[in-house]
Design a protein around this motif. Structure first.
Motif: not given
Length: 278
Positions: A107, A109, A112, A115, A118, A142, A178-179, A242, A244, A249
C-alpha cells in the motif's frame, strides 16, 4: 667479555617480551616469509605444520596477552574474511527467503501531514483477519507527498514521490493507495491508477455500485474526463484508525495484475465487512 657471556646476552634478548610494534613487524615478516617458494611447494598438511612451527617459534618468550595480540594480528585477515563469509552465509539466504514470501498487502499513503504518526498496526489487523502466515509481507510507504498544484514547484528527481512511486505504480508493485482529494486527482490525471471497474471483481463491483453508489468517487483522467477512480472510505473504522491527518480518505488502485486484484478484493472486503468468499 668471553664467548659464553655473549651467548647469555643474546639469549636474554631473544627471550625479552616483545613490544606491540615489534609484534606487528614480526607478524608482517612472517606473512612475507610464507610466500616463499619452499613453503608453496609443500603439501597442504606440511605447509600448515610449517606455518604453525614458525608461529610458535616467533611467540617464544611472549606473555599470554602478547601471544593473543600477536595471533589476532597475524590472522586478522582470516578473522575478517571469515566473519564476512559467515555474515553472507546467514544474511543472503535470509534476505532471499524474505523477498520471496507472498505479499499480504502492498500500500501507499499520499499527502499525510503526520505520516510518522500513521497507525500501521491497522494492516497487522488486516493480516490477522485473513490468517496470513507470519512471514507473509506487508509492504507500505507512507511519506509520498504530491499534487497537481505543487508538482512543478516541488519537483525533485531524487524524491521518491517523483521517482520511485510512479515507477512502482507502472510496475504494479502496489495493491492500493490511500489518499486525499489532491493525491487522487494527481494519480488519475497521470495514469497512475485504474478505473475501479477495471480492478474490482464482479461481486465487489456489484455491491459498491448497487448498494453504495454514493461512495464511488470520480476524478479527471489524462483526457480531462471524469471517471470513477476511487471509493470513499472516510466513515469506516479502518480509515479512522489509520490517523492519516485528513478527513476525506479515498482508496484507489494502481495495480492490475492478478495478485493486485486479489489483494484489492481482500482489502475492500475487510474495510467494509462485506463477508465475501475470498
Amino acid at each position: 667479555m668471553n664467548i659464553d657471556d655473549t651467548k647469555t646476552i643474546e639469549d636474554n634478548v631473544i627471550l625479552e617480551p616483545k613490544t606491540e610494534p615489534e609484534l606487528e613487524e614480526n607478524a608482517e615478516a612472517e606473512l612475507n616469509t610464507e610466500d616463499n617458494l619452499e613453503i608453496r611447494k609443500m603439501k597442504f598438511k606440511d605447509r600448515t605444520k610449517a606455518k604453525l612451527a614458525r608461529l610458535k617459534k616467533n611467540m617464544e618468550g611472549m606473555s599470554k596477552k602478547e601471544k593473543a595480540k600477536y595471533i589476532i594480528y597475524y590472522y586478522k585477515w582470516h578473522f575478517i574474511i571469515g566473519a564476512l563469509l559467515l555474515f553472507l552465509l546467514i544474511s543472503v539466504p535470509l534476505t532471499i527467503y524474505k523477498n520471496t514470501r507472498p505479499v499480504a498487502i502492498s500500500y501507499v499513503v499520499i499527502n499525510s501531514p503526520n505520516y510518522l504518526q500513521i497507525n500501521t498496526d491497522a494492516f497487522l489487523d488486516y493480516k490477522e483477519y485473513y490468517d496470513f502466515d507470519k512471514s507473509d509481507r506487508i509492504l507500505g510507504i507512507t511519506s509520498i507527498n504530491i499534487s497537481l498544484e505543487t508538482y512543478d514547484e516541488n519537483y525533485n528527481a531524487d524524491d521518491p514521490s517523483y521517482s520511485t512511486f510512479p515507477m512502482n505504480c507502472y510496475d504494479n508493485f502496489y495493491d492500493v493507495i490511500f489518499t486525499d482529494r489532491a493525491g487522487l486527482e494527481y494519480c488519475s490525471s497521470t495514469n497512475l491508477i485504474y478505473p475501479i471497474e477495471d480492478i474490482l471483481t464482479k461481486d465487489v463491483e456489484d455491491i459498491i455500485f448497487e448498494e453504495y453508489p454514493d461512495l464511488v468517487v470520480t476524478a479527471k483522467n489524462y483526457a480531462d474526463i471524469d471517471v470513477p477512480y476511487a471509493i470513499d472510505i472516510s466513515d469506516t473504522d479502518f480509515a479512522k484508525s489509520l490517523n492519516l491527518g485528513y478527513e476525506e480518505i479515498f482508496i484507489c488502485f494502481p495495480g492490475s495484475e492478478e495478485r493486485n486484484i486479489v489483494n484489492t478484493k481482500k482489502m475492500i472486503n475487510y474495510i467494509f465487512n462485506f463477508n465475501l468468499e475470498i
